[in-house]
Design a protein around this motif. Structure first.
Motif, PDB file in Angstrom:
ATOM      1  N   VAL A   1       0.722  -1.160   0.088  1.00  0.00           N
ATOM      2  CA  VAL A   1      -0.069   0.022   0.080  1.00  0.00           C
ATOM      3  C   VAL A   1       0.760   1.251   0.169  1.00  0.00           C
ATOM      4  O   VAL A   1       0.553   2.226  -0.693  1.00  0.00           O
ATOM      5  N   ARG A   2       1.897   1.395   0.701  1.00  0.00           N
ATOM      6  CA  ARG A   2       2.831   2.462   1.034  1.00  0.00           C
ATOM      7  C   ARG A   2       3.422   2.740  -0.234  1.00  0.00           C
ATOM      8  O   ARG A   2       3.691   3.670  -0.778  1.00  0.00           O
ATOM      9  N   ARG A   3       3.871   1.490  -1.123  1.00  0.00           N
ATOM     10  CA  ARG A   3       4.548   1.811  -2.364  1.00  0.00           C
ATOM     11  C   ARG A   3       3.610   2.187  -3.455  1.00  0.00           C
ATOM     12  O   ARG A   3       4.036   3.025  -4.365  1.00  0.00           O
ATOM     13  N   VAL A   4       2.352   1.762  -3.359  1.00  0.00           N
ATOM     14  CA  VAL A   4       1.265   2.178  -4.379  1.00  0.00           C
ATOM     15  C   VAL A   4       1.105   3.876  -4.060  1.00  0.00           C
ATOM     16  O   VAL A   4       1.142   4.863  -4.977  1.00  0.00           O
ATOM     17  N   ALA A   5       1.161   4.317  -2.859  1.00  0.00           N
ATOM     18  CA  ALA A   5       0.878   5.756  -2.351  1.00  0.00           C
ATOM     19  C   ALA A   5       2.059   6.578  -3.036  1.00  0.00           C
ATOM     20  O   ALA A   5       1.961   7.702  -3.535  1.00  0.00           O
ATOM     21  N   GLU A   6       3.416   5.991  -2.842  1.00  0.00           N
ATOM     22  CA  GLU A   6       4.607   6.638  -3.408  1.00  0.00           C
ATOM     23  C   GLU A   6       4.258   6.913  -4.971  1.00  0.00           C
ATOM     24  O   GLU A   6       4.933   7.856  -5.315  1.00  0.00           O
TER      25      GLU A   6
END
Length: 349
Positions: A197-202
């Motif tokens: 999820v955090r990679r998608v937000a980045e």
């Protein structure tokens, strides 16, 4: 060496007084979770629980432990920590009920570099609220202040739950070809897959305080929706009869968790058209360019618990779960073969 020049534990970064203040701060919340079987409150060297007083005649104990994962990072970065306690409790007690056990008591572990009594109190308040909803008592825990190990403002959470069942009632039991698979909806991502999820937000160039692209409020608020507690409806279904197995859809998604309740020679067929893919997962898929197979083995994709039930009990159990407010959906069936196969596709939410 005089007191003026001697070193102290507080000077080294550990405030015993703050720890004592936290214990007093959380006692009322813990007391509110008291249930039959609890023998002592907070403050002892261990928690005591009387299984006989809880109504068990020939009990088998079941234990589970878990954490919240990197969802903590979003809570810490946004200051929205009040529901992380529910995530912690849910990850443990939802696993217990999959074994056929009733959650009885819970202990938490909170570790940080420098103890903030109010912050820690908010976390434990959330734990206590979730314990109350799950019917288990918060009977103890540990607060660890470890300067030099955690960056300023960072902390970690772990939980430990113990439940019981009468001998001979363990699950899964009786899962067979023809069983109906009933899914219970998730509230969102729950507590697995947040590193992705955090990679998608980045990749989408979004920070947590930006407007959510799939819901009202900020992205951080939307992603921090607390993990659903499935204990009450699942225990009601178990007591009604006809439930052969339960699968908590955590890390590994439907693809990896459904096979955990299937006997040798059985597989599962899941109809993706039976439910709408919640908007958060549509965003993750599209913004991250994530393949369907990867979605299904990483996230719950909108289904947080699956019950495998006898075909002739499916209607009655669906009605019972609806009466419990669980919004059940028939998502497939147990088949011959191995693994999980999928048909159809998700409709728009």
């Amino acid at each position: 060496m005089s007191d003026e020049t001697g070193l102290t534990y507080a000077g080294a970064g550990v405030d015993i007084a703050a720890g004592n203040a936290l214990v007093e701060r959380i006692k009322p919340g813990a007391k509110a979770t008291r249930r039959a079987g609890v023998m002592a409150g907070l403050g002892g060297f261990g928690g005591l629980f009387d299984l006989k007083a809880a109504g068990y005649e020939d009990p088998i104990l079941v234990a589970a432990t878990d954490g919240v994962g990197t969802k903590l990072r979003i809570g810490i970065d946004t200051g929205r920590i009040d529901d992380l306690g529910q995530d912690l409790v849910a990850m443990c007690v939802n696993d217990l009920v999959c074994q056929g056990a009733e959650p009885l008591f819970f202990l938490d572990y909170f570790a940080t570099g420098a103890l903030d009594v109010e912050e820690a109190g908010r976390l434990v308040d959330g734990i206590a609220r979730a314990c109350g909803e799950a019917g288990c008592a918060l009977i103890g825990g540990e607060t660890a202040e470890m300067p030099g190990l955690y960056a300023k403002g960072d902390f970690d959470l772990a939980g430990f739950a113990v439940g019981a069942m009468e001998r001979g009632t363990a699950l899964p039991d009786g899962v067979a070809e023809g069983d109906v698979l009933i899914g219970l909806p998730s509230s969102g991502v729950h507590s697995n897959g947040f590193s992705l999820v955090r990679r998608v937000a980045e990749r989408a160039n979004l920070v947590w305080n930006d407007a959510s692209p799939f819901s009202d409020g900020t992205l951080g608020e939307a992603l921090l929706a607390p993990t659903t507690l499935y204990v009450a409806p699942c225990l009601s279904a178990l007591r009604a009869g006809g439930v052969h197995g339960l699968a908590h859809i955590t890390g590994g998604g439907l693809t990896e968790n459904l096979p955990r309740i299937l006997p040798e020679g059985c597989g599962a067929e899941v109809d993706l058209g039976a439910w709408s893919l919640p908007p958060v997962f549509g965003w993750l898929r599209d913004a991250g360019g994530i393949a369907q197979s990867e979605m299904l083995r990483t996230f719950n994709c909108g289904v947080g618990m699956v019950l495998s039930v006898a075909r002739d009990r499916a209607d009655a159990l669906t009605d019972l779960l609806e009466a419990e407010g669980a919004s059940p959906v028939r998502i497939g069936r147990v088949t011959s073969g191995e693994g999980v196969s999928y048909r159809g596709g998700w409709s728009a939410a």
